[in-house]
Design a protein around this motif. Structure first.
Motif, PDB file in Angstrom:
ATOM      1  N   VAL A 160      -4.391   1.377   6.350  1.00 45.60           N
ATOM      2  CA  VAL A 160      -4.350   1.777   5.262  1.00 45.60           C
ATOM      3  C   VAL A 160      -4.791   2.527   3.907  1.00 45.60           C
ATOM      4  O   VAL A 160      -6.070   3.248   3.760  1.00 45.60           O
ATOM      5  CB  VAL A 160      -4.624   0.453   4.452  1.00 45.60           C
ATOM      6  CG1 VAL A 160      -4.452   0.087   3.291  1.00 45.60           C
ATOM      7  CG2 VAL A 160      -4.608  -1.060   5.411  1.00 45.60           C
ATOM      8  N   ASP A 161      -3.685   3.508   3.499  1.00 47.85           N
ATOM      9  CA  ASP A 161      -3.353   4.607   2.790  1.00 47.85           C
ATOM     10  C   ASP A 161      -4.788   5.335   3.199  1.00 47.85           C
ATOM     11  O   ASP A 161      -5.386   6.685   2.364  1.00 47.85           O
ATOM     12  CB  ASP A 161      -4.339   3.885   1.535  1.00 47.85           C
ATOM     13  CG  ASP A 161      -3.548   3.216   0.667  1.00 47.85           C
ATOM     14  OD1 ASP A 161      -2.090   3.322   0.917  1.00 47.85           O
ATOM     15  OD2 ASP A 161      -3.601   2.662  -0.828  1.00 47.85           O
TER      16      ASP A 161
ATOM     17  N   CYS B 212       0.330  -1.445   0.176  1.00 49.54           N
ATOM     18  CA  CYS B 212      -0.125   0.189   0.079  1.00 49.54           C
ATOM     19  C   CYS B 212       0.492   1.152   0.152  1.00 49.54           C
ATOM     20  O   CYS B 212       1.993   1.119  -0.218  1.00 49.54           O
ATOM     21  CB  CYS B 212      -0.939   0.306   1.156  1.00 49.54           C
ATOM     22  SG  CYS B 212      -0.387  -0.164   2.950  1.00 49.54           S
TER      23      CYS B 212
ATOM     24  N   ARG C 232      -7.411  -4.137   1.549  1.00 48.20           N
ATOM     25  CA  ARG C 232      -8.234  -3.122   0.910  1.00 48.20           C
ATOM     26  C   ARG C 232      -9.641  -3.419   0.242  1.00 48.20           C
ATOM     27  O   ARG C 232     -10.061  -2.959  -0.389  1.00 48.20           O
ATOM     28  CB  ARG C 232      -7.193  -1.850   0.081  1.00 48.20           C
ATOM     29  CG  ARG C 232      -7.250  -0.881   0.538  1.00 48.20           C
ATOM     30  CD  ARG C 232      -7.252   0.449  -0.210  1.00 48.20           C
ATOM     31  NE  ARG C 232      -7.078   1.910  -0.229  1.00 48.20           N
ATOM     32  CZ  ARG C 232      -8.479   2.260  -1.594  1.00 48.20           C
ATOM     33  NH1 ARG C 232      -9.344   1.338  -1.352  1.00 48.20           N
ATOM     34  NH2 ARG C 232      -8.934   3.486  -0.410  1.00 48.20           N
TER      35      ARG C 232
END
Length: 276
Positions: free
Chosen positions: A111-112, A33, A64
């Motif tokens: 995540v992100d 990621c 994700r």
């Protein structure tokens, strides 16, 4: 030497053990990621913790998740490039991102900047309280574990579901493969072309027996299901027969959960839901 041979040197479809090693490497390559932030305080434990984070359910086998209110999980570690120590642009000012960060079990990660993830092993009890979430989703996961592990995981999924919650499971349909083999209806050839288009190795052999065997021997698969076999393991996990239903692609009691079905697997997949 063909372009496909140059792209996949040494690839031999007739050697499942060698390809298993290659596929493990492939999985590690895609488990990445842009940003990965560890959240202090550990995992959500109960329904209140999930809701505080804006979470309503869990998607297994997802680095994700596409669901904005879902917690993604996978056995494989997720790796981020890291950006020093601090908020890293995430939503939690106490989050920590380190260069070369890799997820570890027992920790919650952002995540992100817009999804949650934790590393879980479904052969172990889930680290969540009873009745924690409204939905559980798993696409093409159950075939990767033995039946005893599958039943244990389904039992745990039922335990963490709230009353009225739904479990949605999808998996390759054994009946579709065997019908394609027995009738020559074109399914196996179409499936082979689909995998070739995805770039998943060089073109597979077109032998019908190989195309049936690959669903058993490749990708880490342990047990292949049809609808009746799914009903069997769900019943062993505690779901009543009247709680289990056969669904179509992206059709289910919760459209937001059913929409997690991915289009490229529709040709081979059986879709099942079970209510808590």
């Amino acid at each position: 030497m063909t372009a496909q041979t140059e792209r996949f040197p040494g690839w031999d479809w007739d050697d499942p053990d060698d390809l298993a090693t290659r596929l493990d490497g492939f999985s590690a390559q895609v488990a990445t990621c842009d940003t990965l932030e560890a959240r202090p305080g550990g995992l959500p434990r109960d329904h209140a913790d999930f809701r505080e984070l804006g979470l309503t359910g869990i998607e297994f086998a997802a680095f994700r998740t596409a669901h904005p209110e879902g917690l993604g999980t996978d056995l494989t570690a997720l790796r981020g490039p890291g950006a020093g120590t601090g908020s890293g642009g995430g939503t939690d000012p106490g989050a920590v991102t380190e260069p070369g960060a890799v997820t570890e079990p027992g920790t919650l990660y952002r995540v992100d900047g817009d999804r949650w993830f934790t590393q879980l092993d479904i052969s172990e009890p889930l680290p969540f309280a009873d009745a924690s979430v409204d939905w559980v989703y798993a696409e093409h996961l159950i075939e990767h574990v033995t039946m005893p592990v599958a039943v244990g995981w389904l039992r745990e999924a039922r335990r963490v579901l709230r009353p009225g919650g739904v479990l949605r499971v999808t998996t390759p349909d054994l009946a579709r493969y065997l019908a394609g083999y027995a009738t020559g209806d074109g399914f196996l050839a179409k499936h082979r072309r689909r995998l070739t288009t995805l770039g998943f190795g060089p073109p597979m052999p077109d032998r019908p027996a190989f195309l049936v065997n690959q669903i058993f021997r490749y990708y880490g698969h342990q047990w292949i299901y049809d609808l009746d076999e799914l009903r069997h393991v769900l019943a062993l996990a505690g779901f009543a027969p009247e709680q289990i239903r056969h669904c179509a692609y992206r059709q289910g009691v919760r459209p937001d959960v059913a929409d997690l079905d991915t289009a490229f697997r529709t040709d081979e997949t059986v879709y099942v839901e079970a209510d808590r």
